[in-house]
Design a protein around this motif. Structure first.
Motif, PDB file in Angstrom:
ATOM      1  N   GLN A   1      -7.735  -5.281  -2.685  1.00 40.08           N
ATOM      2  CA  GLN A   1      -8.192  -4.251  -1.761  1.00 40.08           C
ATOM      3  C   GLN A   1      -7.000  -3.613  -1.057  1.00 40.08           C
ATOM      4  O   GLN A   1      -6.000  -4.270  -0.757  1.00 40.08           O
ATOM      5  N   ARG A   2      -7.129  -2.340  -0.764  1.00 37.59           N
ATOM      6  CA  ARG A   2      -6.062  -1.614  -0.077  1.00 37.59           C
ATOM      7  C   ARG A   2      -5.772  -2.228   1.294  1.00 37.59           C
ATOM      8  O   ARG A   2      -4.623  -2.305   1.715  1.00 37.59           O
ATOM      9  N   THR A   3      -6.795  -2.705   1.997  1.00 36.66           N
ATOM     10  CA  THR A   3      -6.577  -3.300   3.323  1.00 36.66           C
ATOM     11  C   THR A   3      -5.728  -4.566   3.230  1.00 36.66           C
ATOM     12  O   THR A   3      -4.964  -4.864   4.149  1.00 36.66           O
TER      13      THR A   3
ATOM     14  N   ALA B   1       0.820  -1.213   0.000  1.00 35.08           N
ATOM     15  CA  ALA B   1       0.000   0.000   0.000  1.00 35.08           C
ATOM     16  C   ALA B   1       0.852   1.261   0.000  1.00 35.08           C
ATOM     17  O   ALA B   1       0.406   2.315  -0.448  1.00 35.08           O
TER      18      ALA B   1
ATOM     19  N   ALA C   1      -3.471  -5.037   0.712  1.00 37.22           N
ATOM     20  CA  ALA C   1      -2.150  -4.532   0.312  1.00 37.22           C
ATOM     21  C   ALA C   1      -1.359  -4.038   1.528  1.00 37.22           C
ATOM     22  O   ALA C   1      -0.133  -4.132   1.552  1.00 37.22           O
ATOM     23  N   GLU C   2      -2.052  -3.531   2.537  1.00 36.22           N
ATOM     24  CA  GLU C   2      -1.387  -3.052   3.757  1.00 36.22           C
ATOM     25  C   GLU C   2      -0.788  -4.194   4.572  1.00 36.22           C
ATOM     26  O   GLU C   2       0.029  -3.964   5.446  1.00 36.22           O
TER      27      GLU C   2
ATOM     28  N   LYS D   1      -3.703   3.401  -8.333  1.00 39.00           N
ATOM     29  CA  LYS D   1      -4.407   3.514  -7.057  1.00 39.00           C
ATOM     30  C   LYS D   1      -5.770   4.138  -7.335  1.00 39.00           C
ATOM     31  O   LYS D   1      -5.850   5.213  -7.916  1.00 39.00           O
TER      32      LYS D   1
ATOM     33  N   ASN E   1      -9.546   5.519  -1.111  1.00 37.88           N
ATOM     34  CA  ASN E   1      -9.144   4.248  -0.492  1.00 37.88           C
ATOM     35  C   ASN E   1      -9.729   3.033  -1.198  1.00 37.88           C
ATOM     36  O   ASN E   1     -10.017   2.010  -0.574  1.00 37.88           O
TER      37      ASN E   1
ATOM     38  N   MET F   1      -6.286  -1.301  -5.365  1.00 36.23           N
ATOM     39  CA  MET F   1      -4.999  -0.958  -5.971  1.00 36.23           C
ATOM     40  C   MET F   1      -4.665  -2.031  -7.007  1.00 36.23           C
ATOM     41  O   MET F   1      -4.882  -3.215  -6.758  1.00 36.23           O
TER      42      MET F   1
END
Length: 73
Positions: A62-64, A4, A66-67, A43, A47, A50
């Motif tokens: 999902q960004r969550t 992310a 990717a984090e 991106k 939010n 990605m």
């Protein structure tokens, strides 16, 4: 650093997958394996998901998620 946080078009290698085994298994099926080369392609705003270049294709996550994926250069 995580996926992310990866700058646009900067190549990196995946160094860690999420601790949740179910999520990690899904990512491995998509090609997100340790030491795979990956770069950020796009991106989405607000939010959103990605898109990453991985194995000559673009894959969106999902960004969550990717984090939770660690990378290094």
């Amino acid at each position: 650093m995580t996926l992310a946080e990866l700058p646009l078009n900067k190549p990196a290698k995946i160094s860690a997958l999420p601790k949740d085994e179910a999520i990690a298994a899904q990512l491995i099926e998509q090609g997100f394996t340790l030491r795979s080369h990956v770069s950020l392609a796009h991106k989405a705003p607000f939010n959103g998901p990605m898109a990453f270049r991985l194995h000559n294709t673009k894959i969106s996550i999902q960004r969550t998620i990717a984090e939770q994926i660690g990378v290094n250069f």
